[in-house]
Structure formats: C-alpha cells, structure tokens
Write an enzyme that holds these catalytic residues in place. Sequence first.
Site, PDB file in Angstrom:
ATOM      1  N   LYS A 174      13.743  -7.674   2.108  1.00 42.78           N
ATOM      2  CA  LYS A 174      13.833  -7.712   3.622  1.00 42.78           C
ATOM      3  C   LYS A 174      12.290  -8.206   3.822  1.00 42.78           C
ATOM      4  O   LYS A 174      11.496  -7.235   4.003  1.00 42.78           O
ATOM      5  CB  LYS A 174      14.426  -6.642   4.221  1.00 42.78           C
ATOM      6  N   GLU A 249       2.875   1.071   0.246  1.00 34.68           N
ATOM      7  CA  GLU A 249       1.643   0.359   0.226  1.00 34.68           C
ATOM      8  C   GLU A 249       1.368   0.185   1.948  1.00 34.68           C
ATOM      9  O   GLU A 249       1.645  -0.533   2.403  1.00 34.68           O
ATOM     10  CB  GLU A 249       1.603  -1.250  -0.394  1.00 34.68           C
ATOM     11  N   CYS A 283      -4.768  -5.675   5.352  1.00 33.81           N
ATOM     12  CA  CYS A 283      -4.790  -4.159   5.043  1.00 33.81           C
ATOM     13  C   CYS A 283      -6.300  -3.706   4.543  1.00 33.81           C
ATOM     14  O   CYS A 283      -6.414  -2.591   5.064  1.00 33.81           O
ATOM     15  CB  CYS A 283      -3.590  -3.726   4.343  1.00 33.81           C
ATOM     16  N   GLU A 384      -6.309   2.559  12.391  1.00 40.43           N
ATOM     17  CA  GLU A 384      -6.145   1.118  12.144  1.00 40.43           C
ATOM     18  C   GLU A 384      -5.988   0.254  13.246  1.00 40.43           C
ATOM     19  O   GLU A 384      -4.870   0.717  13.979  1.00 40.43           O
ATOM     20  CB  GLU A 384      -5.202   0.835  10.917  1.00 40.43           C
TER      21      GLU A 384
HETATM   22  P1  NAP Z   1       5.800  -2.089   9.806  1.00 40.41           P
HETATM   23  O1  NAP Z   1       5.924  -2.576  11.256  1.00 40.41           O
HETATM   24  O2  NAP Z   1       5.534  -1.204   9.278  1.00 40.41           O
HETATM   25  O3  NAP Z   1       6.519  -3.155   9.078  1.00 40.41           O
HETATM   26  C1  NAP Z   1       6.840  -3.473   7.540  1.00 40.41           C
HETATM   27  C2  NAP Z   1       8.383  -3.924   7.290  1.00 40.41           C
HETATM   28  O4  NAP Z   1       9.138  -2.610   7.494  1.00 40.41           O
HETATM   29  C3  NAP Z   1       8.921  -4.973   8.052  1.00 40.41           C
HETATM   30  O5  NAP Z   1       9.669  -5.614   7.519  1.00 40.41           O
HETATM   31  C4  NAP Z   1       9.750  -3.996   9.014  1.00 40.41           C
HETATM   32  O6  NAP Z   1      10.717  -4.793   9.793  1.00 40.41           O
HETATM   33  C5  NAP Z   1      10.151  -2.957   8.427  1.00 40.41           C
HETATM   34  N1  NAP Z   1      10.562  -1.840   8.867  1.00 40.41           N
HETATM   35  C6  NAP Z   1      10.162  -1.354  10.135  1.00 40.41           C
HETATM   36  N2  NAP Z   1      10.914  -0.073  10.191  1.00 40.41           N
HETATM   37  C7  NAP Z   1      11.349   0.105   9.190  1.00 40.41           C
HETATM   38  C8  NAP Z   1      12.192   1.403   8.856  1.00 40.41           C
HETATM   39  N3  NAP Z   1      12.556   2.426   9.571  1.00 40.41           N
HETATM   40  N4  NAP Z   1      12.923   1.192   7.513  1.00 40.41           N
HETATM   41  C9  NAP Z   1      12.726   0.355   6.712  1.00 40.41           C
HETATM   42  N5  NAP Z   1      11.858  -0.601   7.140  1.00 40.41           N
HETATM   43  C10 NAP Z   1      11.179  -0.757   8.217  1.00 40.41           C
HETATM   44  O7  NAP Z   1       4.207  -2.983   9.368  1.00 40.41           O
HETATM   45  P2  NAP Z   1       3.762  -4.463   9.822  1.00 40.41           P
HETATM   46  O8  NAP Z   1       3.339  -4.415  11.090  1.00 40.41           O
HETATM   47  O9  NAP Z   1       4.903  -5.479   9.421  1.00 40.41           O
HETATM   48  O10 NAP Z   1       2.809  -4.515   8.785  1.00 40.41           O
HETATM   49  C11 NAP Z   1       1.337  -4.272   9.150  1.00 40.41           C
HETATM   50  C12 NAP Z   1       1.086  -2.911   8.235  1.00 40.41           C
HETATM   51  O11 NAP Z   1       1.078  -3.357   6.976  1.00 40.41           O
HETATM   52  C13 NAP Z   1      -0.625  -2.598   8.394  1.00 40.41           C
HETATM   53  O12 NAP Z   1      -0.734  -1.022   8.654  1.00 40.41           O
HETATM   54  C14 NAP Z   1      -1.300  -2.964   7.288  1.00 40.41           C
HETATM   55  O13 NAP Z   1      -2.259  -2.193   7.040  1.00 40.41           O
HETATM   56  C15 NAP Z   1       0.156  -2.739   6.178  1.00 40.41           C
HETATM   57  N6  NAP Z   1      -0.269  -3.479   5.019  1.00 40.41           N
HETATM   58  C16 NAP Z   1      -0.288  -2.822   3.851  1.00 40.41           C
HETATM   59  C17 NAP Z   1      -0.888  -3.501   2.746  1.00 40.41           C
HETATM   60  C18 NAP Z   1      -1.040  -2.803   1.460  1.00 40.41           C
HETATM   61  O14 NAP Z   1      -1.213  -3.738   0.307  1.00 40.41           O
HETATM   62  N7  NAP Z   1      -1.243  -1.632   1.223  1.00 40.41           N
HETATM   63  C19 NAP Z   1      -0.552  -4.859   2.879  1.00 40.41           C
HETATM   64  C20 NAP Z   1      -0.385  -5.782   4.004  1.00 40.41           C
HETATM   65  C21 NAP Z   1       0.122  -4.909   5.001  1.00 40.41           C
HETATM   66  P3  NAP Z   1      10.706  -5.591  10.867  1.00 40.41           P
HETATM   67  O15 NAP Z   1       9.189  -5.890  11.441  1.00 40.41           O
HETATM   68  O16 NAP Z   1      11.371  -7.005  10.564  1.00 40.41           O
HETATM   69  O17 NAP Z   1      11.198  -4.892  12.227  1.00 40.41           O
END
Ligand code: NAP
Length: 497
Positions: A174, A249, A283, A384
């Site tokens: 997903k 992650e 990230c 962040e």
């Molecule tokens: P996010 O809002 O947490 O969303 C990540 C994914 O999770 C999306 O596909 C989202 O779906 C899905 N999601 C949302 N709520 C969920 C739930 N309750 N259950 C299961 N899945 C759910 O994060 P983002 O805004 O996309 O990404 C930014 C974050 O990712 C930042 O905090 C960044 O630091 C982190 N990140 C970490 C790494 C690493 O390697 N540690 C790498 C890249 C990014 P939808 O958005 O489609 O609704």
Amino acid sequence: MAATLFIDGKWRASSAGRIHEVRSPHDGSLVTTVDEASAADVEDAIDAARKSFDSGVFACWSWRERSELVGRIADLLERDAKLIAKKESDDTGKRLIEAEYDVADVVATFRHFAALGEKHDDHIVDVGLAHVTSRIVSEPIGVCSLIGPWNYPLLQIAWKVAPALVAGCSFILKPSELTPESAIHLMQLVEEAGTPLGVANLILGPGSVVGYALTTDPRIDMVSFTGGLSTGKTIMVGAAPTIKRLALELGGKNPHIIFADADLEAAIDNAVTGAFLHSGQVCSAGTRLIVERSVHDQVVSEIVRRAKEIRLGGPEDLSAETGPLISQSHFKSVENYVAKGVAEGARLLVGGVRANREDLVNGWYFLPTVFDGCTTDMYCVQEESFGPIMTVEVFDSEREAIALGNDTIFGLSGGVWSRDLEKAARVAAGLRHGTIWVNDYGPYRPAAEWGGYKQSGNGRELGSHGLSEYLEIKHIWTNNSPSKSGWFHDSSGGDVQ
Ligand code: NAP
C-alpha cells in the site's frame, strides 16, 4: 482509466467504484486518477496473499529461483526507468533528475537483494553432541503488509518488496495515496517478471481505512511500515493483539554537528544540502544544526546566504535545486511549525513563508528557513517538520555536542564534522542514532543497513538485516542415534515390540 488494484494476479477496479485524484504539488493540476479500494477489495487481497502463502506456491521456490525473479524485476525497472521517473516526479513534484537518481537506487536495491539471496545458505551449528545434527534454516515469515510514504515513494517500497520476494513471502503493498503511480508500475513489472498469482497484491486507498485493515487483520504475519511516528504508534497498537512482527521506519530529527576544526567549506555545503534537499522532506534531513560556538557566526551567516540562493522550481526546471512540499495540508503544517518557532523565541533569519514567484504560486513551494538561537526545550528543535527548516544550537565541548545530539526522542541519523578523526569517532560512538556520517551527510548504499534507534523505529532495511526482517529462523534438531530419554521410569521395563 485502467484498473489500478492488483489482487490475486488480476488488475481490477474498486468494487465500490471509488476513485482518487492525484494532484501535482507543483501547480495543483490533475495528474491522474486511481482506484480506491473498498473493504471487500482489501479482504480479497489479504485472502489471496494468505492462500498463496499457505499453498507454498512461492515459498517452495529455491533461493536461487527467487533471486533470479528479483533480478528480472531489476532488469525491467532499468528498461522502464525514464517512464517511472516521470511518474514519480509528476506525483511528488520533485525534480525529474532527482526522480531518475531514485529509480537508479531502486534498481540497485533489487540487485542487492537478488545477490544476497543467491548467497543465502542454511547452516549447521555445533551443539556439542556427536550424534546430533542441528540445522538452522531461514523460512519466509508469511504474509506481509508493506506500507510506504510519499517522499521517496518507489524507493521506500523497493526496500520492502525486494527482500519480501527474495525471502518467499506473499504481500499486500500500500503506497501513499498521494503518490501511487510508481507502485502501480512496479506491480506491472512484478507480474511481467513471472511472480506466482496471489503472491504480490496492490491496494490503494487512505491509510486510516485500508492501511488500518492491513495492519490489524489476524491473517497478516508482519507489517513493514515507513512513515510518521504517530502512524507507527497506531500500527503498533493494532498489531499487538496478534503479535505481528513489526519493522517500523519512522521519523527523525537529525543532529548535524560541526566542530570548529572541521573543513568548514565542505561542512557548510553539506549542511545546506542535508537540510534543504527535496525541501527537507527527507527522513534523515539534517535539520538540527549543532555548531561549536567559536565558528557559529561564520557558519550561520554563510548558511543563510546560501539558503537565500537555493533555486526552487518544477519537475522539468533544469535550473531548480528543490521543488514543492507535497500537499496543501503538509504546507499548512509547515507554516504552523514556523509560527510556533517564532512564538517560542527562535530567531527567524531567512525564509519562513511561501515562495511568491509568479510561476510557483499555484504550487506548495516554501522558502528554505533558518532559525537561530534555538534550545532543546523548543518544539522546533524536538519535533520533525518534514519541511525546509533548519534550527541552530551552539555547543562548547565535545561532551555537550553528544548530549545535545542525543536530546531527542528520535534516533534515525546524524552527522559530525571535524578534522580530528579520533574525536569524530568518539562522537559517532556516543550518538544514539542508526546512521552516523563523519565528514559527510546523507549518502546511503543498499549494502549497508538503514534504520532508527529509539522512536525512529525498530526495524532495519537494506544490508543483510533488511532481508532477515522477512525471515523466521527454524532450528531442526536431528538425533542420528535415537535412544530413550531416560526420564520416565517404565515399570514394565519392556521395549515396544
Ligand atoms: P504517514 O502519514 O505516517 O503515512 C505513511 C503511510 O501510512 C501512507 O501510506 C499512509 O496512507 C499510511 N497510513 C496512514 N495512517 C495509517 C494507519 N492508521 N494504518 C496504516 N497505514 C496508515 O507518513 P507520510 O506523511 O506519508 O511520510 C512522512 C513520514 O515518513 C515522516 O515522518 C518521515 O520521517 C517518515 N519517513 C521515514 C523514513 C525512514 O526510513 N525512517 C523514510 C521516509 C519517510 P495515506 O497517506 O495514503 O493515507
């Protein structure tokens, strides 16, 4: 519109007829429309993955066969690299050239795991008994939910899909709703490469609905998730009742430490790149600059000068150095973050507002921002932003630099600059973060592990550990000279005839 859900080896439309519009962060234009899965679609995808795994149709392939499959996918990714990069930059708004680098990294990821799988072997351990053979075997963990973010959409899911396939798992992928196109393309290639039916499934839809189902369903054995901390916490709670394996992650607030004896030109250059590349939507962005007091003024004034000159522009603008934020809601959260920083007394030196250039005003462009005079109790130092915002703190001693660098709930990555390599090594050892760059900032390679300490997560991707996440380890004890255990006193004293 072609159907965009891939379930049990077939492309199909949303059974509820729901459609999602993908809009360009560069100018708000419609990029494409995709299917949004219903609860029934998610159910079918989990069912297909479970059945394919339980049938052993893929797990029975040899390591070599699965590695060859992943190698074929790498070849196909290479063949379609330009097309995929275009889709990726359309969805994310990032520069086309950056998306091309990302796709090259994706290919390298698939090649890395294919090579790792080729070398994989079970092994015998010596348990100190001549009549016993103790074999340690690795088996696929089962059915995995693979959930990715929008900042490096294809790369982040490649770090999951490639090892899951090499390991012999079945999965449901997903991607973020904001950036689904490269995942759809990847699944077309996974199909073309000859993956058995039901092993690879693609679900599109909002995380709070379909992501939730994918992380709570009892038929899922493992969740590999890359995204924000609060989503990670929700997933952990949802996965607890069925004790799923989790590879989380999550976010970072990454210290970038510059000592006075550093090569300051290189350090400043890397500090600017580390904080503002991809408008800070990385990230591992080095958004928390920690600089030795004696060079603070020199370093900060030079960073501010350069921040003002960073060129913003759309995907096709060859002169651009960075692009827009991903969406209106993210833009608003970055704006709020800046307002909070100002309110809590951080000194805004540059940026802090929307880019007002005529050709950018329809997109989510935010100017590179530097806050000076920051302290560890500030929200802008601890949380962040995932935007182009650097905070600056000062230190007076090596010990203080380490203490500041560790004064965070996160532990993803950090950097240290000094010409004294022994000192830099001490600081690297003292920092509680998953990756430390010494006299560098930001690069990674598939051969080396990636992952966070503390609340930045509990998994590892890439390296060899990135494959281990998808494996169960079984110990098979074979007694080559069977005999009675000697524990039970058998009153008959007789042997079974
Ligand atoms: P996010 O809002 O947490 O969303 C990540 C994914 O999770 C999306 O596909 C989202 O779906 C899905 N999601 C949302 N709520 C969920 C739930 N309750 N259950 C299961 N899945 C759910 O994060 P983002 O805004 O996309 O990404 C930014 C974050 O990712 C930042 O905090 C960044 O630091 C982190 N990140 C970490 C790494 C690493 O390697 N540690 C790498 C890249 C990014 P939808 O958005 O489609 O609704």
